[in-house]
Every structure is written in structure tokens, then in C-alpha cells.
Design a protein around this motif. Structure first.
Motif, PDB file in Angstrom:
ATOM      1  N   ASP B  65       0.565  -1.743   0.000  1.00  0.00           N
ATOM      2  CA  ASP B  65      -0.081   0.151   0.210  1.00  0.00           C
ATOM      3  C   ASP B  65       0.559   1.101  -0.118  1.00  0.00           C
ATOM      4  O   ASP B  65       0.537   2.344  -0.061  1.00  0.00           O
ATOM      5  N   ARG B  67       4.080   1.428  -1.428  1.00  0.00           N
ATOM      6  CA  ARG B  67       4.326   1.752  -2.443  1.00  0.00           C
ATOM      7  C   ARG B  67       3.690   2.442  -3.236  1.00  0.00           C
ATOM      8  O   ARG B  67       3.706   2.615  -4.305  1.00  0.00           O
ATOM      9  N   THR B  68       1.908   1.628  -3.993  1.00  0.00           N
ATOM     10  CA  THR B  68       1.163   2.273  -4.792  1.00  0.00           C
ATOM     11  C   THR B  68       0.080   3.757  -4.184  1.00  0.00           C
ATOM     12  O   THR B  68      -0.163   4.583  -4.749  1.00  0.00           O
ATOM     13  N   GLY B  69       0.919   4.003  -2.976  1.00  0.00           N
ATOM     14  CA  GLY B  69       0.742   5.332  -2.645  1.00  0.00           C
ATOM     15  C   GLY B  69      -0.626   5.441  -2.245  1.00  0.00           C
ATOM     16  O   GLY B  69      -0.942   6.687  -1.210  1.00  0.00           O
TER      17      GLY B  69
END
Lengths: 664, 111
Positions: B65, B67-69
Motif C-alpha cells: 500500500d 508502494r502504491t501511494g
């Protein structure tokens, strides 16, 4: 050979009774071999019910009218497909199908988890057997499909409204859903009885619940498609009590599928999850009761019978059993984990659960209110569509909003700033769509405008979830975009399968809003050569014809269809007069425009002696997105259900050696 | 036809009875093995394993999460510490749960 059918059912009843009594004793006293014997009895009962089912199918195929059931529901002229579908068209046959699916599902669930059932959750066999015993009792004592009589020359035939291809698939789908919910119920109760309230019963029943929920949801949509084509009022869902009866357990099962993730991730909501499983099962029984008892006036009133009190009694016993089990196991069920923030994924799931359960309960109240009113005040009332529409909007729109917000909120807690950043794009797209629709004249239906705007919001979130996830996978070295995308879905099938299901709900919403808020209709009497205009369409009545069908006299009005001045095809609408059944049915004419997703829907209400015809012409915009939603829903559910070898290995590792430890 | 039905019915019944009785007819080893039921040690071990899996999965999800922003740097910083501690505690608890079993097994082997 009705004697063989009867003998097989009696044998099944005896076997299930054995499974319940011996299985319960074995679980109580810890007798392994007795439990194995009880489990075998459950398997054997499935075989015996299978034999009974084959006997009934053979009798239907042979038009054996010496069986009262066959004579009541079929005729010599009835097409073969419907003749075989008569298996579940009547009460006795549908109860037999219930028992067949239930004993089959029970056998499969027990066989696939044999070690678990035998060693950890021994109460599963007697509990699931208890449910089967009720249906076997009904079939042996109250409503046997093998009652015989002096064979008449021909049967009475099938209710015309059942002579529709969707009606062949709709009831078995619902039964698979209803019956499938028995499996998680039985495992949950067995876990409580065995004092094994860890996650295992959830892990084992996860796919069963998903499958049952998928069958139920798809069955509801098949029923809607049947109602759209066969009942012929131009709508697709009428909040009929029996339609609602299937919707209620589906809503509660939907809540369970969400809240169970909170238990898996955070070890919370354990009591709530057991309540939801028991509630979904009780509602599935209630749905069968409503369909079969005839206590409420419904488009399904062809199924009225006298088994209602038995069902009501069984529902009461099941509810009491569930309540006692939950209360007595409360100390073990209580979780120490608390919610950390009201802005978190688990909080979003909780809100979603509250709205889903509230919607299910308001529907339940609408269904039973006429019964309560008649019993208490002696006044017969009916609860109409405005009541249900109101609550569907009040609870449904926040649910749709949560479908858009939930996926972007982090577990445990999320800062409002981070949430605002995540929602910027979906909000922007939704507002743009709303403004464009308003400019295009969609403001005529405020609910429709809000629905479409929320739909755009959710769809953007879903697309962004896939895009961001794929980009993140790609950035950690998963190769190109496609491997990153497939890896993303494969590594978290439930999450991304769930997003596809969310997309199907948006499609359903768009279709439902289209038909509910923007359809146009006109009633008109036309002479040959005259035309009527509705929306962009112009239909010209060119005359009528009459012909003899397989088992009915068919009269049809022929209409040429023009759109924006261009000829686009023909439509035929009319009536069938069934010979054996001595009943008439409306056969609507539908012209589908796949590109626009809309239908031109024509009902021929009356044919006059002078050759003119009374027509109702309806244009249903975007209605086909509802049926497309059904396919997308099944696709999403299949992704979510697809076995994950990595997860299986992890779970096997978790539970490996447990038995050895216990035996040590 | 009736006779055929009766014979088939009787055959079905006999087959069912044999199948159901089979587990009871197999020779008993050292008396009937009891069902395990809820062994407290076993329950504790499963709880510890669940806790470990939950903590590790939460850490993995938090990383993704982030990493996905979906999770900001600030939120990540606040959440990752307690999660790591939880995972470490679960692993320690598991080790503690496993020790008596290993010692028991060792005693069996040497005894």
C-alpha cells in the motif's frame, strides 16, 4: 418405478437420521469410528437421494402420469426441456432438488475436509445432517413426489409463466445458493460446539460461501431476466416478496464476505461473523418458506402449499439453536483487538456491514409487515415499491459510495490528507460526469443523476486500483505491464476479484437507473398500417398472424421498427393460449440494441376483432447493462474463488502437525 | 416392474448398510482412538500461528500500500513499527509454544 423412488427416500431418511443421532453421540463421546460411520451414512444418503431423483426424472421423461406429480405439472405436448425442468417446478420436486443438492454439498464439504471434520470439528456431520433430516422428513411424510394415482390420458401441463428458458436455470441456481449457505452455517456451529473458534472454519468455508453467494446472486439476476421477459410489465425487479426472499440472504452473505476479512486481518468481529452466517442461513430457509408456503401474495403464488408451518417451526428451531450456541460460546468468541481508527479499511467494512444488514432488515420488515398487520390488526395491507425504493436509495447510495472509498483506505488507520489525495481523481471524474450528464438533460431524474455520478466515482477508483497496483508490481521487477498485471491479480485474487464484482454492481446500478429513471412508455391502439412514436423509435403495425405452436395457439402482432427515420428491424409481440393448461400468457417482443444497451419492449395487451391491437411500447435505456453485470459478477466471483496454491501451502503449514500435537 | 423396484430398493438398502457399517467392522487396534476435541495446547499453538500469519500479512500489505501511494510516508512510519513488533512477538510466542512439544519429542526419542 415409484416404489423404488419411495424406498430410496425412506432409505435416505433413515441414513440421515443415523448420521444425526450417531454423529452427535460420536462427537459428544469422542468416538472416531462411530463418526466415520455417521459420515458414511451422509454419503450413502446422497446416493439414495440420487436414485430417487433419477426415478423422478425417468418418470417425467416417460410421461408417467400414474405419478400425481408428473400429471400435475406436465403434458404430452410440453416441450422436452420444460418436461425435465418440471423436476423443480413443483413443490415436491423442488424439495427433492433441495435435498439432493444439500446431501451432495454436505458430502463434498465433509469429504474434502475429512480430517478436519473427523478430528477437529466432529459436530459438522450431525449439524448438516440435521438440516437434511428436515427436508427428508418433508419428502417422506408430508410431500412425496412419488404419490400414485390412476393414470389420466394427459397431464394438466405446466404453468405458462414457467415455460421460459430462464426458468429452467433460475430455481436450481437459487437452490445452489440457499443450500450452499448451509455449509458455512454447519461449520460455524460445529466450530462453536467443538469450542474451536479459531479461523479454521472460516478458511474452510470461504469458497463455499463465495460459491453459494455467487449462485444466489446469479440466480436472482436470472429470475429478474425471467420476470422482465415473462411477466411482461416492462420492469426487471418488482420487490416481489419472493424476489426479496432471495435478496435478503444475499445481502447478509455479502456483509459476511466483507466482515470475514476483518476477522482474518485483525481478529475482530468474531461474534458478528457467526451471527451473519447464522442470519444468512436462517434467511435462506425463510426464502424457501415464503416461496413454498403461499402466505404472501406473489408472482410465485403457483407454489402455494401446506408445508409452511413445518418450515416456520424449523426456522424457529434453527434460530434458537444458533442463539444458544453463540451465547454459550461468547467468552471464547470475544476478541481483544479494538478498532484503531474510524478512518480505516476495517471501519469501512463495518460501515458497509451496517448498511447491508440495515437494508436486509428493512426489506425483511416490508415482507413480513403484511403478515404482522393481518395477524395483529386483522387488516390486510401490502408494502409497495415506494417503501423499498426509499430504503434502497437511503442505504444503497452510501454503500456505492463506500465501494469507491473502501478500497483506497489503508488498514488500521489512514490520515485524511492521504485519503483526500487518493480520492482526488475519482472525485474529479465523478464531478465531470455529473456536470456532463446535467448538461445533457439527465437532471430529469435526480436519483439517476446521483447514481451515475457515484457509479463514475466507483469505476474510477477500481481502474486506479488496478493501475496503481500494476505499476507497483512492475516497479518491483515483475517484468512488463502484462506480467505485472496478472501477477497482481494472481497474488491477491480475493481483492481484485472483489473489485471486478464491484464493477458489476456499478454496471447494475447504471442499468437499473437507466430503466428506472429514463425509460419512456406509450400505450396505444393501432389499426393495420398505423404507427406510434416512443423516444427515438417509430413502430408501424403491419398486421397480425396466428399459428399452432408446440403446445399453444400463438397470436402475434407484427411491427416494423424505425429509429431516427431509419428502418432497424422488426418486433413481434402477442399471446399464447396453452391447450393443456387452458391459460393465456403475454409474449412480449424485445428488440435489443447492443451498442446502446437499450431495449424496445412491446407488450400486445389485446387483439380486437377488427384487426387492431392494443399495444404498450416501452424504451428501456441501458437495461442490458443489468444482464452484462451478471456475467461480470460471475467473472469477478470466479477470480476471487480461484484456488491460490501459495495460500494453500501456507495454510497447510499452519495446520500441519496439529493432529499430531493433539494425539501426543 | 414392481418386483424389479423392490429388488433394486433392497439392493440399495443392503449396499447402504454395508457402507455405513464398514468403519465399525474394521478391526479395532488398541481400542477405539478417541476424537481429539479442543486440546488447550493445540488451541494456543493455532492462535499463535494465526497471529504470526496475520502480522506478516499486514506487514506485506502495508509495504504494498505504501508502494502504491495508498499509505503516505508519514502513515507508513507510524504503522510499520507496531506491526514489526507484533510479528516479532508472534514469532516469539510460537517458539515458546513449540518448545514443550520439541522437548516432549526429544524425550520420546531418547526415552
Amino acid at each position: 418405478m415409484p416404489e423404488l423412488g419411495r424406498a430410496a427416500l425412506v432409505a435416505a431418511f433413515g441414513l440421515i437420521l443415523y448420521a444425526v443421532v450417531v454423529g452427535a453421540y460420536a462427537a459428544w463421546r469422542g468416538r472416531r469410528r462411530l463418526l466415520d460411520s455417521a459420515t458414511n451414512a451422509l454419503f450413502a444418503a446422497f446416493a439414495a437421494v440420487g436414485v430417487a431423483s433419477l426415478v423422478l426424472l425417468a418418470a417425467l421423461a416417460r410421461n408417467d402420469f400414474s405419478l400425481d406429480y408428473v400429471a400435475r405439472l406436465t403434458s404430452r405436448e410440453l416441450p422436452n426441456g420444460y418436461t425435465l425442468a418440471a423436476f423443480w417446478s413443483g413443490q415436491e420436486g423442488s424439495l427433492l432438488l433441495w435435498l439432493l443438492v444439500l446431501t451432495g454439498a454436505a458430502s463434498a464439504a465433509v469429504a474434502l475436509n475429512r480430517r478436519l471434520v473427523r478430528e477437529v470439528l466432529p459436530w459438522t456431520v450431525p449439524i448438516i445432517g440435521g438440516v437434511a433430516l428436515f427436508f427428508a422428513f418433508l419428502l417422506v411424510v408430508v410431500a412425496s413426489p412419488f404419490d400414485t394415482q390412476a393414470a389420466p390420458a394427459d397431464g394438466a401441463g405446466m404453468n405458462p409463466s414457467l415455460q421460459n428458458p430462464y426458468m429452467i436455470a433460475h430455481p436450481p441456481m437459487l437452490y445452489l445458493g440457499y443450500v450452499g449457505l448451509t455449509v458455512p452455517f454447519a461449520f460455524a456451529m460445529a466450530a462453536l460446539a467443538s469450542r474451536r473458534v479459531d479461523e479454521r472454519w472460516i478458511v474452510v468455508t470461504r469458497r463455499w460461501t463465495l460459491a453459494a453467494w455467487t449462485f444466489l446472486g446469479f440466480g436472482i439476476l436470472l429470475g429478474a431476466k425471467w420476470a422482465y421477459e415473462e411477466v411482461g410489465w416492462g420492469g426487471w425487479y418488482a420487490w416481489d416478496p419472493v424476489e426479496n426472499a432471495a435478496l435478503m440472504p444475499w445481502l447478509v452473505a455479502t456483509a459476511f464476505l466483507h466482515s470475514v476479512m476483518v476477522q482474518e486481518k485483525k481478529d475482530m468481529l468474531r461474534v458478528w461473523n457467526v451471527i451473519l452466517v447464522a442470519g444468512a442461513f436462517a434467511l435462506s430457509l425463510f426464502g424457501t418458506f415464503l416461496t413454498r408456503s403461499g402466505v404472501i401474495s406473489s408472482i410465485h403464488s403457483f407454489t402455494q402449499s401446506s408445508i409452511g408451518p413445518f418450515f416456520l417451526g424449523f426456522i424457529a428451531v434453527t434460530a434458537a439453536f444458533s442463539i444458544v450456541m453463540i451465547i454459550t460460546r461468547l467468552p471464547q468468541l470475544r476478541s481483544k483487538t479494538r478498532m484503531e481508527s474510524l478512518v480505516s479499511r476495517e471501519a469501512a467494512f463495518l460501515y458497509n456491514n451496517l448498511f447491508l444488514v440495515a437494508l436486509a432488515l428493512t426489506i425483511l420488515w416490508g415482507v413480513i409487515y403484511p403478515l404482522v398487520s393481518e395477524a395483529v390488526r386483522g387488516v390486510a395491507v401490502s408494502v409497495g415499491a415506494p417503501y423499498y425504493d426509499f430504503f434502497a436509495i437511503v442505504f444503497g447510495l452510501p454503500l456505492v459510495l463506500l465501494m469507491g472509498i473502501g478500497p483506497v483506505v489503508a488498514w488500521r488507520r489512514a490520515s485524511l490528507r492521504s485519503l483526500a489525495r487518493q480520492l482526488a481523481w475519482p472525485t474529479g471524474v465523478a464531478l465531470a460526469v455529473g456536470v456532463l450528464l446535467l448538461a445533457g438533460g439527465a437532471g430529469s431524474s435526480p436519483a439517476g443523476l446521483i447514481g451515475y455520478t457515484l457509479g463514475a466515482f466507483v469505476m474510477t477508483t477500481i481502474v486506479l486500483e488496478f493501475v496503481r497496483g500494476t505499476r507497483a508490481r512492475k516497479s518491483i521487477g515483475s517484468g512488463g505491464w502484462w506480467p505485472a498485471f496478472t501477477g497482481l491479480v494472481a497474488r491477491n485474487r480475493r481483492r481484485y476479484g472483489g473489485y471486478v464484482v464491484h464493477a458489476s454492481i456499478v454496471l447494475l446500478l447504471v442499468g437499473a437507473v437507466g430503466i428506472g429513471g429514463f425509460s419512456s412508455s406509450r400505450e396505444v391502439r393501432l389499426d393495420r398500417g398505423e404507427a406510434a412514436e416512443v423516444g427515438d423509435y417509430r413502430v408501424v403495425y403491419t398486421g397480425s398472424s396466428e399459428q399452432r405452436g408446440a403446445n399453444a395457439q400463438e397470436v402475434r402482432a407484427h411491427l416494423e421498427v424505425f429509429r431516427d427515420g431509419e428502418h432497424v428491424g422488426t418486433v413481434e409481440a402477442g399471446k399464447n393460449s396453452y391447450f393443456a393448461e387452458e391459460q393465456t400468457s403475454n409474449e412480449v417482443g424485445i428488440r435489443t440494441d447492443w451498442l446502446r444497451g437499450e431495449d424496445l419492449f412491446v407488450i400486445a395487451d389485446r387483439f380486437y376483432a377488427d384487426g387492431s391491437v392494443q399495444l404498450q411500447v416501452i424504451v428501456n435505456p441501458l437495461v442490458n447493462l443489468i444482464w452484462l453485470a451478471g456475467l461480470v459478477f460471475v467473472l469477478g466471483a470466479a477470480v476471487a474463488m480461484w484456488p491460490d496454491a501459495r495460500e494453500q501451502r501456507r495454510l497447510a503449514q499452519r495446520f500441519a502437525g496439529e493432529g499430531a500435537l493433539a494425539r501426543a | 416392474m414392481e418386483t424389479v423396484a423392490l429388488v433394486l430398493g433392497a439392493l440399495l438398502t443392503v449396499l447402504c448398510v454395508v457402507f455405513v457399517a464398514r468403519p465399525l467392522l474394521r478391526p479395532a487396534r488398541t481400542g477405539e482412538e478417541p476424537l481429539e476435541g479442543a486440546n488447550p495446547a493445540e488451541l494456543l499453538r493455532v492462535r499463535a500461528l494465526e497471529r504470526r500469519d496475520r502480522a506478516l500479512a499486514a506487514l506485506k500489505e502495508l509495504e504494498f500500500d505504501h508502494r502504491t501511494g495508498k499509505v503516505s510516508d508519514e502513515d507508513y512510519g507510524a504503522l510499520v513499527g507496531p506491526l514489526r513488533r507484533e510479528a516479532a512477538e508472534a514469532l516469539r510466542e510460537l517458539e515458546h509454544e513449540d518448545r514443550p512439544e520439541r522437548e516432549g519429542l526429544k524425550a520420546d526419542v531418547h526415552g
